[in-house]
Design an enzyme around this catalytic site. Structure first.
Site, PDB file in Angstrom:
ATOM      1  N   GLY A 181       0.803  -1.213   0.000  1.00 12.46           N
ATOM      2  CA  GLY A 181       0.000   0.000   0.000  1.00 12.46           C
ATOM      3  C   GLY A 181       0.837   1.264   0.000  1.00 12.46           C
ATOM      4  CB  SER A 182       2.991   2.746  -1.357  1.00 10.25           C
ATOM      5  OG  SER A 182       2.956   1.603  -2.189  1.00 10.25           O
TER       6      SER A 182
END
Length: 216
Positions: A181-182
């Site tokens: 997640g980013s």
């Protein structure tokens, strides 16, 4: 368009191997609850580290998305290398996105700069300046300057950089990934205009992100 050939990013092999061995070990000792948990983790790890082949657009005068995800922001921001105000397009990746990143254009990596920082939600504005991130400065074949930045998120805890300064990248070539997640920001040089809108889903190496003005 040809079908995607899905492989696994090499950074996922140790985690996938650990989950597989753990699931097998617990199953051998009849610890089926733990074996099931590790089987679920094994499935998630394979899914997360998937690395599908993409059909790279070959037209001139365009740049492709460096990441799979949703366009969450299109606004002017100072370039992390030059300080010049440029249009910045932000792509947010959730935990279900493909996390392998690809170069938006062909060119030479001029500089790579790592910034230690926090791990706040990557969707927030302040993630651009407060979070751990890795910035790349690239000069393309027309001598235009591009910057793109891998930004860690709330869950992300490792930015993987595969490129080195001086490397020559093709459009759509893999240059790294971010775990769990980013976000990736792309700073657009003058003379280009956005080909996407906020809320649009894009795919690394395949979706057209910007076009040269007048190039329809």
């Amino acid at each position: 368009m040809k079908n995607e050939n899905v492989s696994i990013a090499k950074e996922g092999y140790p985690i996938i191997g650990l989950c597989a061995v753990s699931a097998l070990t617990f199953a051998m000792f009849n610890c089926y609850v733990m074996a099931t948990i590790f089987l679920v983790l094994l499935w998630f790890s394979v899914f997360f580290f998937r690395d599908p082949e993409r059909v790279i657009p070959q037209e001139k005068g365009l740049a492709v998305s460096p990441a799979d995800g949703k366009i969450i922001r299109i606004q002017n921001r100072p370039d992390p290398f030059t300080g010049e105000e440029k249009t910045c397009i932000s792509i947010f990746m959730n935990v279900f996105s493909v996390h392998v990143n690809r170069s938006p254009v062909a060119g030479t990596i001029e500089k790579i700069k790592y910034f230690p920082g926090k791990f706040i939600n990557a969707a927030y504005d302040k993630a651009s300046t407060d979070n751990e991130r890795c910035a790349y400065s690239l000069i393309d074949e027309q001598n235009d300057h591009w910057s793109f930045v891998q930004i860690s998120g709330l869950i992300a805890r490792r930015i993987v950089c595969r490129a080195d300064e001086g490397d020559i990248l093709k459009r759509g070539e893999r240059f790294g990934l971010i775990r769990f997640g980013s976000r990736v920001d792309v700073y657009i040089p003058q003379g280009y205009e956005s080909a996407v809108r906020i809320g649009e889903q894009v795919y690394a190496g395949q979706s057209i992100l910007v076009r040269k003005e007048g190039n329809e």
